[in-house]
Design an enzyme around this catalytic site. Structure first.
Site, PDB file in Angstrom:
ATOM      1  CE1 TYR A  49      -3.714   2.482   0.691  1.00  0.00           C
ATOM      2  CE2 TYR A  49      -2.390   3.256   2.530  1.00  0.00           C
ATOM      3  CZ  TYR A  49      -3.471   3.407   1.672  1.00  0.00           C
ATOM      4  OH  TYR A  49      -4.292   4.501   1.830  1.00  0.00           O
TER       5      TYR A  49
ATOM      6  CG  ASP B  65       5.839   3.730   0.766  1.00  0.00           C
ATOM      7  OD1 ASP B  65       6.168   4.454   1.739  1.00  0.00           O
ATOM      8  OD2 ASP B  65       4.656   3.557   0.438  1.00  0.00           O
TER       9      ASP B  65
ATOM     10  CE  LYS C 258       1.806   4.639   8.255  1.00  0.00           C
ATOM     11  NZ  LYS C 258       0.483   4.252   8.650  1.00  0.00           N
TER      12      LYS C 258
HETATM   13  N1  PMP Z   1       2.926   4.113   2.344  1.00  0.00           N
HETATM   14  C1  PMP Z   1       2.835   3.155   3.272  1.00  0.00           C
HETATM   15  C2  PMP Z   1       3.849   2.053   3.278  1.00  0.00           C
HETATM   16  C3  PMP Z   1       1.829   3.208   4.237  1.00  0.00           C
HETATM   17  O1  PMP Z   1       1.755   2.250   5.169  1.00  0.00           O
HETATM   18  C4  PMP Z   1       0.919   4.286   4.212  1.00  0.00           C
HETATM   19  C5  PMP Z   1      -0.196   4.421   5.245  1.00  0.00           C
HETATM   20  N2  PMP Z   1      -0.445   3.378   6.055  1.00  0.00           N
HETATM   21  C6  PMP Z   1       1.049   5.246   3.211  1.00  0.00           C
HETATM   22  C7  PMP Z   1       2.070   5.143   2.289  1.00  0.00           C
HETATM   23  C8  PMP Z   1       0.101   6.395   3.137  1.00  0.00           C
HETATM   24  O2  PMP Z   1       0.345   7.260   4.176  1.00  0.00           O
HETATM   25  P1  PMP Z   1      -0.777   8.293   4.694  1.00  0.00           P
HETATM   26  O3  PMP Z   1      -1.873   7.460   5.303  1.00  0.00           O
HETATM   27  O4  PMP Z   1      -0.041   9.146   5.673  1.00  0.00           O
HETATM   28  O5  PMP Z   1      -1.245   9.061   3.516  1.00  0.00           O
END
Ligand code: PMP
Length: 426
Positions: free
Chosen positions: A141, A236, A264
């Site tokens: 994701y 990511d 995060k």
């Molecule tokens: N990349 C990863 C690996 C994630 O786990 C997440 C959110 N869980 C995101 C991108 C998206 O981040 P956000 O919810 O802060 O938009």
């Protein structure tokens, strides 16, 4: 468990917020508890219950809730103003700190969410290479924007099918899907689309299909293929950044991405994210170059103050906190393995450092396909059982459990007892 106030609030919420929640993962049956406050390793709900928290707001709260040093940094900044729309010294310090933790990052842009970070990282990869196609791994994701909201197609080389209404097929046609942990599949897709792939985007450790670890050498092989084919590798690290080590999964597993996305943990519980890369790539971003990216809230002083405070705590004494996190995570994972063995339950424990997940699954979970074979109903019975015993994990088999530095040994022992009972009852 007392639960009347959460129930009433949920009924009220559903009238004005779709599904009663501001992000879909927060909703579960019959209704989620509403949090009144949080401190250290615990969440306190509106009905007077409290829970040892292993969701940690889906990852960010690595130092526990309401950390006094972070709160103080925020209070101090509040008195100086909350937003300027001009550069600040603190954001430079933050960029210096992140860049010094990641050898692959010379420059970075601060943005506001992981979604924004990956969206811009993909644009930068396309702008820099002049190519269009994007390879993504099933089960990873990368936020809720159009290019990456695609999961498993019918085969390794299938064009991506959008996961949501409202995403034109034309948008995801350039998103190619491959299974994680399968280097041959990646090789095939790259060969079949030779010269057309701008970027491969991956979670180095999958944290959005439960926890799935890279096979030995896998990340290095992905790096090798992408380098040979002039493809930008986007790591990511929104989850793994500052969680596995100060230098994230790249430091932990020993590889270097071209572009890294972070979020995060780097905000200390406030709203911030980033993408960064070497100068050669980042110097193409506006106002230096022709790749446009902008935001009113980027580098928000409150978020920067909180993030800086968090990163300084994490970096303290050569990152010694990571040793503690590693030990806590290891204890939970090893004891969980013993618990499921003793109970004779078919389950898999996947984890690395302070992230882990238990899958109710007969076979090892190595990719999205195997993760999807898990008994999700049993998982939810286990999750409810844990909640009744004062332990909160995210309400999905396909999320990650996180440990914080605020979880004491007593917390972990209490958790393991609750896990043992909940697994047996599930
Ligand atoms: N990349 C990863 C690996 C994630 O786990 C997440 C959110 N869980 C995101 C991108 C998206 O981040 P956000 O919810 O802060 O938009």
């Amino acid at each position: 468990m007392n639960e009347s106030r959460s129930k009433t609030l949920y009924e009220r919420a559903k009238k004005v917020i779709p599904g009663g929640v501001n992000s879909p993962v927060r909703a579960y049956k019959p209704y989620p508890f509403f949090t009144a406050r949080a401190q250290g390793s615990r969440l306190y709900d509106e009905d007077g219950n409290n829970y040892l928290d292993y969701s940690l707001a889906y990852g960010p709260m690595i130092l526990g809730h309401a950390h006094p040093e972070i709160s103080d940094a925020v209070k101090k900044q509040l008195r100086k103003g909350t937003m300027y729309g001009t550069p600040t010294e603190a954001e430079v310090e933050m960029a210096e700190l992140v860049s010094s933790a990641y050898p692959s990052i010379d420059k970075l842009r601060l943005v506001n969410s992981g979604t924004e970070a990956t969206m811009h990282a993909i644009r930068v990869a396309r702008g820099f290479t002049g190519k269009k196609k994007l390879v993504k791994f099933a089960g990873c994701y990368h936020g809720a924007h159009d290019y990456v909201l695609v999961k498993a197609g019918s085969g390794a080389t299938t064009f991506g099918v959008p996961d949501s209404l409202g995403i034109p097929e034309e948008t995801t046609r350039n998103t190619l899907l491959v299974p994680y942990n399968n280097i041959e599949a990646l090789q095939e897709v790259v060969e079949a689309n030779k010269g057309e792939v701008a970027a491969v985007i991956m979670e180095p450790v999958v944290g959005n299909a439960g926890v799935i670890l890279p096979r030995e050498g896998y990340l290095q092989e992905v790096r090798k293929i992408t380098k040979e084919q002039d493809i930008i590798l986007i790591a990511d690290e929104v989850i793994t950044g500052f969680r596995l080590a100060m230098g994230g999964a790249q430091e932990y597993y020993g590889f270097e991405a071209d572009i890294t996305t972070l979020g995060k943990i780097m905000g200390g519980g406030f709203v911030i994210a980033a993408y960064g890369a070497r100068d050669e790539i980042m110097d193409n971003i506006s106002p230096l170059g022709k790749i446009y990216q902008a935001s009113t809230y980027s580098g928000n002083p409150i978020s920067v103050a909180a993030g800086l405070a968090a990163l300084k705590i994490l970096a303290r004494n050569n990152g010694e906190i990571y040793g503690q996190l590693e030990a806590s995570g290891k204890k939970l994972q090893e004891c969980l393995v013993d618990i499921v063995d003793d109970a004779g339950v078919s389950a898999q424990v996947n984890g690395v450092s302070s992230m882990f997940q238990l899958f109710f699954n007969d076979a090892p979970v190595v990719d999205y396909k195997t993760a999807k074979l898990s008994d999700t109903e049993r998982f939810m019975r286990y999750q409810r059982g844990l909640m009744a015993k004062g332990v909160y994990i995210a309400p999905s088999q396909f999320e990650t459990c996180f440990v914080s530095a605020a979880h004491s040994n007593e917390d972990l022992n209490e958790t393991l007892m609750a896990m043992e009972e909940s697994i047996k009852e599930s």
